[in-house]
Enzyme design. Structure first.
Site, PDB file in Angstrom:
ATOM      1  N   GLY A 203      25.477  -4.556 -21.477  1.00 13.94           N
ATOM      2  CA  GLY A 203      24.026  -4.420 -21.389  1.00 13.94           C
ATOM      3  C   GLY A 203      23.342  -5.069 -22.567  1.00 13.94           C
ATOM      4  O   GLY A 203      23.965  -5.816 -23.313  1.00 13.94           O
ATOM      5  N   ASN A 204      22.064  -4.781 -22.715  1.00 14.02           N
ATOM      6  CA  ASN A 204      21.324  -5.339 -23.848  1.00 14.02           C
ATOM      7  C   ASN A 204      20.294  -4.325 -24.325  1.00 14.02           C
ATOM      8  O   ASN A 204      20.143  -3.264 -23.740  1.00 14.02           O
ATOM      9  CB  ASN A 204      20.672  -6.677 -23.457  1.00 14.02           C
ATOM     10  CG  ASN A 204      19.684  -6.503 -22.335  1.00 14.02           C
ATOM     11  OD1 ASN A 204      18.634  -5.913 -22.508  1.00 14.02           O
ATOM     12  ND2 ASN A 204      20.048  -6.997 -21.148  1.00 14.02           N
ATOM     13  N   ARG A 205      19.587  -4.681 -25.409  1.00 17.95           N
ATOM     14  CA  ARG A 205      18.729  -3.702 -26.082  1.00 17.95           C
ATOM     15  C   ARG A 205      17.306  -3.658 -25.537  1.00 17.95           C
ATOM     16  O   ARG A 205      16.451  -3.011 -26.128  1.00 17.95           O
ATOM     17  CB  ARG A 205      18.686  -4.017 -27.575  1.00 17.95           C
ATOM     18  CG  ARG A 205      20.012  -3.858 -28.261  1.00 17.95           C
ATOM     19  CD  ARG A 205      19.982  -4.440 -29.680  1.00 17.95           C
ATOM     20  NE  ARG A 205      18.930  -3.846 -30.487  1.00 17.95           N
ATOM     21  CZ  ARG A 205      18.436  -4.400 -31.577  1.00 17.95           C
ATOM     22  NH1 ARG A 205      18.870  -5.570 -31.965  1.00 17.95           N
ATOM     23  NH2 ARG A 205      17.507  -3.796 -32.264  1.00 17.95           N
TER      24      ARG A 205
END
Ligand code: CTP
Length: 408
Positions: A203-205
């Protein structure tokens, strides 16, 4: 416009002098109402000289003219910067023991409070409850910035930049714009997650705040909105009659939802942070540690949804907008990378913003440069995510207007 600028006794009181200057430069008449504590930080002569108006702190200073009532009735806008925890508590409780707190009880115009305090004080349940009470009453309370505070500590509690405070405050009284009335728009927000096994993902932030701000701004400007939310926290997802929300998790789900809603839309904005790769296989069981060490995760490439939308155009004349978070590196600065991406993706507009450890992600102010498909600058936006959203819609609305004029 007649503005009351309240200043309370935080170290950041000196920054209120810049807020005052910006308001004066924009042509507004400003009455500064400091608290006694604020005058220990920045003295009366500074406020009088910069505002060109008398400065009082007490209701009895000018009892004859009942200053608090006159100030409150005459104001078009009230800003308090910095707003200490004490001021928030007093305003929430309706206490009135000096000119500023009394004035706050008499005004009917928009009020913007810009808190600044130590992180612990900001996060304290009492302060958060006071903020919720004030917001519930329609008072606009800015979230403080995160970063270096007065001492060695860092965290949320910094006063937002003076320009951001002024822009947010003036936006409260600017006339309503409905330049997207009758338009249907799709906004993707958040970050996609690609499952590795039932409990893990790539995933990412991305928090989704910018996409949510875009959806809210579009609805305010009259559009019918579909918000395709990829893993956006429930607390952030707007509950608005003009915004339909579709929740997705993976890139392929996001692509389906965007294409589905986009087939009837005038505008598609891809604000989601899309995972470029996904695990080639997903196990149905949790991957266990073994003595042989971790097995490599094989990846495959996800479709580039923005490039697809730009190439195919789901609907004639549809405006396709992308976002590019860039950091700059040895091969080029943020804008150079943005220009290259604008040409590569083929979108009509690309909003480029600089990200880093403390820029662009989460609840921090933002700055974007808006490029057209050839990489020319067609707009800029800075400040809160809401202001950046408006800058993007300004550029979109200009394109829609231009297209309508050509059709005629
Ligand atoms: N985007 C997309 N599909 C992807 C990747 C990105 O639609 N598979 C969209 C994003 O929503 C955003 C824009 O493309 O609007 C730019 O995203 P970014 O991650 O900066 O682009 P990349 O093509 O992944 O470029 P980079 O090589 O810098 O990662």
């Amino acid at each position: 416009m007649r503005i009351v600028l309240g200043v309370t006794g935080g170290i950041a009181a000196y920054k209120a002098a810049l807020v005052l200057r910006l308001l004066r430069e924009a042509g507004h008449r400003v009455r500064v109402v400091p608290t006694e504590a604020a005058l220990r930080m920045v003295g009366r002569p500074t406020w009088e000289a910069l505002s060109g108006e008398p400065v009082r702190t007490d209701v009895f200073d000018d009892a004859e003219h009942v200053d608090h009532v006159a100030l409150g009735r005459g104001a078009d806008l009230v800003i308090v910067a910095p707003a200490t925890a004490n001021l928030l508590a007093k305003a929430a409780a309706g206490l009135a023991d000096d000119l500023l707190s009394t004035t706050l009880l008499t005004v009917t115009c928009p009020v913007l409070l810009a808190p600044a305090m130590h992180t612990e004080m900001w996060l304290h349940a009492a302060t958060q409850a006071n903020v919720a009470t004030l917001r519930g009453r329609g008072v606009h309370v800015l979230d403080p910035d995160s970063g270096r505070l007065t001492g060695a500590d860092t965290g949320p509690g910094r006063l937002p930049e003076p320009a951001a405070i002024v822009a947010a405050a003036l936006a409260l009284v600017s006339p309503a714009i409905d330049d997207l009335a009758g338009r249907s728009v799709v906004v993707s927000a958040g970050g996609t997650r690609e499952p590795i096994d039932p409990v893990r993902f790539l995933g990412n932030r991305s928090s989704g705040r910018q996409g949510v701000a875009l959806a809210v701004a579009a609805a305010r400007r009259g559009a019918t909105v579909t918000l395709v939310a990829a893993n956006v926290d429930d607390a952030l997802v707007p509950d608005h009659p003009a915004i339909a929300v579709r929740r997705v998790e993976t890139t392929l789900e996001l692509r389906d939802a965007v294409r589905d809603a986009g087939s009837g839309a005038d505008v598609v904005v891809m604000a989601a942070a899309v995972a470029d790769f996904r695990p080639a296989t997903t196990t149905t069981h949790k991957i266990k540690k073994t003595s042989a060490g971790p097995a490599p995760i094989e990846l495959e490439t996800n479709p580039d949804i923005l490039a697809e939308l730009a190439a195919e155009r789901l609907r004639e004349g549809q405006v396709v907008v992308g976002f590019a978070a860039e950091t700059g590196d040895a091969t080029g600065d943020v804008l150079a990378h943005g220009r290259e991406k604008a040409r590569r993706k083929g979108a009509d507009l690309l909003a480029v913003n600089e990200v880093g450890a403390d820029r662009g992600f989460g609840d921090v102010p933002n700055e974007v440069t808006i490029l057209d498909g050839e990489g020319s600058v067609v707009g800029r936006g800075s400040g809160t995510k809401a202001q950046v959203a408006d800058a993007v819609w300004d550029a979109v609305a200009a394109r829609l207007r231009a297209a309508t004029t050509i059709e005629r």
